[in-house]
Motif scaffolding. Structure first.
Motif: not given
Length: 607
Positions: A257, A271-272, A212, A276, A264-266, A260, A215-216, A219
């Motif tokens: 944001d 993680g992505v 994965s 996706q 994914v729904n953070v 992003l 997410s951060d 971004k």
């Protein structure tokens, strides 16, 4: 037999030899002689040495590319290039970034590999995913325990490969449709096939479904790509330093944001996953990574080599008037540099940067279809409509809100999100015009959402109810995207309510309210439904801002100016009409009766 002996011989070649051959092949076919000479000069000037081995360090690369510290993306970029430097042998990642390894990085980051790997996949999406992803060790332990019935240690098991990364592993909640099982990298296979060494390929990564992108991290990378999107050859990121402070930086983060949120729904998943990533990018973000091209081409231009000697350099002379044109000539109520970069992720930047012109803004020209028609209809090139607003309550509270809701079918779907602000848009290649029976638009028409979730809805080739522009007294007039064309007279026996398309955007004739509908269950609309948000929703909103931007250069602007001038001459001619009665007021009254002048005509006053 000869072919068999050849393959057997290639199997005995070491990966180091194959990497050397591929780097040489890339250098000869992907770089011009002056570019290769410049790269050698740049590398030599930047390299550190250890045991007579020249290599580039993280801070050296970041400083050379002038990547701003405030983005916090330096280690992420170095993780990417350290992985790509080992191409096509992922098992050797992260690589020491020597001269040959940097050739791999530049060729991949600038997409020049397409000049060599004709039979390979032109899509580097999976390779970039692997370069950003980390192996989920906890998930690996859980799956190994289910298969073997024992506790497995991801760190100690010989059968559990781990990805050496600069980012520590983490646990990711299970996400739907993460059943990607194809681990082979098409680009790596194509590279080895070009060397007649396909049998040497052995994937060294963890299973891609167990990896994965944090997410951060994604971004931060998106923020960098938003900043780099307008770059042209040899331009520096420092030119956009003003976007990294105050409200500009807040807008950059907010735009990142929204993008992003497409993946994914953070709040639920940290993680992505590959599903996706590989689903969203081709549909909604096909040009997301284009900013890497001019950024990494900096390695191919040396200050010690005159710019005039570069055969492929697309330099701009200081005397060229285009050099003085701003990326965006003016900031709109919706459109700014961040939104423009966001749009360039799905509409080619060459048609956007330095080529947009504000044709209509409701805040300046007035929220009316007449003002829209006057300012937009003469534009003979593609255009982008943007509308922003705030979601109205359900049930509506104000009288105007209730009146608008009564023109719509009863609301059956929930809101799309908890965010009250929404931004939608339309990309139309054809000129705008009033539609009487048939819609305008074609298969290239795009309906998209920019906030709070970035998503692009592509046009269907079967249902052609793309865009209608109808004015009163036609019932339910306004701008409708993805809705059946409104009929001049309502059909007897049918409800006097607008018919909404499965995936549609409707703006009422007063430009006060709008509604976006995503009926995934029914399908069959003029625009395809979401591939990630496979559910039904509807957003009813009060319009805050509405603007239309023309995509074109001086030629298109001149055509519009000539059309405006012609209309002004026609209006002046009508103002000078003399019917011979000697009574100007009587003449005017007669012309108003036949509809040649008046409040809704461009003829103006006869005085």
């Amino acid at each position: 037999m000869g072919q068999g002996q050849s393959n057997e011989g290639r199997q005995n070649v070491t990966t180091e030899q194959l990497s050397h051959e591929l780097a040489l092949k890339f250098a000869q076919r992907c770089f011009s002689p002056i570019e290769l000479y410049s790269f050698q000069d740049v590398f030599k000037s930047l390299a550190d040495y250890q045991d007579n081995i020249a290599y580039l360090k993280e801070d050296t690369i970041v400083r050379f590319l002038k990547i701003p510290d405030i983005l916090g993306v330096s280690s992420i970029i170095f993780q990417m290039v350290s992985y790509l430097g080992a191409f096509p042998f992922a098992k050797d990642a992260p690589a020491v970034l020597g001269f040959e390894q940097m050739i791999m990085v530049i060729v991949i980051m600038t997409e020049r590999y397409q000049r060599v790997l004709k039979k390979g996949s032109h899509d580097r999406t999976k390779l970039i995913f692997r370069s950003l992803a980390v192996f989920d060790r906890k998930m690996s332990r859980h799956e190994a325990a289910e298969v073997e019935g024992t506790e497995a240690s991801a760190e100690g098991s010989k059968d559990t490969p781990t990805l050496r990364s600069h980012v520590p592993g983490f646990a990711v909640d299970e996400a739907i449709n993460d059943d990607e099982e194809e681990d082979d990298d098409d680009l790596a296979l194509a590279a080895l096939e070009s060397l007649d060494a396909i049998d040497v390929f052995k994937h060294g990564d963890a299973p891609i479904s167990q990896s994965s992108i944090p997410s951060d991290n994604l971004k931060k990378l998106i923020m960098l790509l938003l900043l780099a999107a307008p770059l042209s050859s040899q331009e520096s990121l420092t030119l956009h330093a003003m976007r990294l402070s105050g409200t500009h930086l807040d807008g950059l983060r907010r735009t990142a944001d929204n993008i992003l949120a497409a993946f994914v729904n953070v709040e639920k998943f940290p993680g992505v996953k590959i599903h996706q990533f590989s689903t969203i990018i081709p549909i909604s973000l096909p040009f997301l990574f284009c900013g890497f091209n001019p950024l990494f081409e900096h390695f191919l231009f040396s200050q010690n080599v005159g710019a005039t000697k570069h055969e492929d350099a697309s330099t701009v002379s200081p005397l060229d008037p285009k050099a003085e044109q701003p990326i965006l000539p003016q900031i709109g109520e919706i459109m700014d540099l961040n939104i423009l970069s966001q749009i360039s992720f799905f509409i080619p930047g060459a048609t956007l940067f330095r080529r947009l012109r504000l044709l209509y803004s409701g805040g300046d020209a007035g929220f009316s279809m007449g003002s829209f028609e006057t300012r937009v209809f003469n534009w003979r090139a593609p255009s982008i409509l943007l509308v922003s607003g705030n979601r109205i309550a359900d049930p509506p509270v104000g009288g105007q809100e209730r009146a608008f809701s009564e023109t719509l079918p009863p609301k059956r779907f929930p809101d799309s999100s908890n965010s009250s602000r929404v931004v939608f848009g339309v990309y139309l290649k054809q000129p705008w015009k009033q539609t009487h029976k048939e819609c305008i638009g074609d298969a290239d028409t795009l309906l998209f959402q920019l906030e709070p979730v970035h998503e692009v809805f592509h046009a269907s080739t079967i249902n052609t109810d793309y865009i209608s522009f109808t004015k009163p007294p036609i019932p339910h007039s306004g701008i409708a995207v993805g809705c059946p064309h409104p009929k001049a007279k309502p059909t007897a026996g049918l409800p006097h309510q607008v018919i909404l398309g499965a995936v549609s955007l409707l703006l009422d004739s007063s430009f006060e309210f709008g509604v976006f509908t995503h009926n995934h269950t029914s399908g069959g609309g003029a625009f395809h439904s979401s591939q990630m948000r496979r559910r039904d929703w509807q957003d009813r909103f009060e319009i805050e801002s509405l603007e239309v931007w023309g995509c074109g250069g001086d030629e298109e602007a001149e055509q519009q100016r000539q059309m405006w001038a012609w209309e002004e001459r026609e209006a002046e001619a009508r103002r000078r009409v003399n019917l011979g009665t000697g009574d100007i007021e009587a003449d005017r009254a007669l012309l108003e009766m036949v509809g040649l002048v008046g409040a809704n005509r461009s003829g103006g006053s006869m005085n």
